[in-house]
Design an enzyme around this catalytic site. Structure first.
Site, mmCIF file in Angstrom:
data_model
loop_
_atom_site.group_PDB
_atom_site.id
_atom_site.type_symbol
_atom_site.label_atom_id
_atom_site.label_comp_id
_atom_site.label_asym_id
_atom_site.label_seq_id
_atom_site.Cartn_x
_atom_site.Cartn_y
_atom_site.Cartn_z
ATOM 1 N N VAL A 54 0.823 -1.239 -0.048
ATOM 2 C CA VAL A 54 0.013 0.085 -0.017
ATOM 3 C C VAL A 54 0.843 1.030 0.136
ATOM 4 O O VAL A 54 2.115 1.344 0.687
ATOM 5 C CB VAL A 54 -1.003 -0.072 1.370
ATOM 6 C CG1 VAL A 54 -0.097 0.069 2.648
ATOM 7 C CG2 VAL A 54 -1.899 1.190 1.145
ATOM 8 N N CYS A 55 0.551 2.359 -0.730
ATOM 9 C CA CYS A 55 0.873 3.493 -0.682
ATOM 10 C C CYS A 55 -0.173 4.708 -0.619
ATOM 11 O O CYS A 55 -1.143 4.225 -0.242
ATOM 12 C CB CYS A 55 2.011 3.711 -1.852
ATOM 13 S SG CYS A 55 1.211 3.919 -3.538
ATOM 14 N N ARG A 56 -0.008 5.825 -1.111
ATOM 15 C CA ARG A 56 -0.919 6.890 -1.077
ATOM 16 C C ARG A 56 -2.216 6.380 -2.114
ATOM 17 O O ARG A 56 -3.169 6.662 -1.775
ATOM 18 C CB ARG A 56 -0.349 8.152 -1.083
ATOM 19 C CG ARG A 56 -1.571 9.237 -1.068
ATOM 20 C CD ARG A 56 -1.168 10.603 -1.356
ATOM 21 N NE ARG A 56 -0.132 10.770 -2.524
ATOM 22 C CZ ARG A 56 -0.717 10.989 -3.892
ATOM 23 N NH1 ARG A 56 -1.963 11.022 -4.017
ATOM 24 N NH2 ARG A 56 0.199 11.162 -4.809
#
Length: 117
Positions: free
Chosen positions: A68-70
């Site tokens: 996950v990232c932004r």
């Protein structure tokens, strides 16, 4: 070895990941300031640059990994990297922005409601 049966895109959507948090390893590849603003409770933090440089060797090969990232762009690159290393890796589509839109819980290290930075 444990075997996980995942149907369709369960490990690429916020709701699917949330429903399987006890079965997967969530790896947050965002920068430290983003991680401090709010993170998924079960996640571990390995910034993308560190992951690309070889970090993450202690991840369990027997459990799926959700990255996950932004917004889902950096985590897609991280997903490909871990897949090349032999992991069952999945990109959380839409990242923390999608997680927040879905109304799923995330918080700061102090336990306050999280924000997407």
């Amino acid at each position: 070895m444990l075997e996980f049966v995942v149907v369709g895109d369960e490990l690429t959507t916020p709701r699917g990941v949330f429903e399987h948090l006890d079965e997967v390893q969530v790896v947050d590849v965002r920068e430290p300031y983003e991680w401090e603003a709010g993170r998924i409770e079960a996640a571990v933090h390995i910034p993308l640059n560190s992951l690309m440089a070889g970090a993450g060797a202690d991840l369990d090969h027997d459990r799926p990994v959700v990255l996950v990232c932004r917004s889902g762009n950096r985590s897609e690159l991280a997903t490909m990297m871990l897949q090349a290393r032999g992991y069952d890796a999945h990109n959380l589509e839409g990242g923390m922005e999608a997680w927040e839109r879905a109304g799923l819980p995330f918080s700061t290290p102090a336990g306050a409601p999280g924000a997407v930075a």
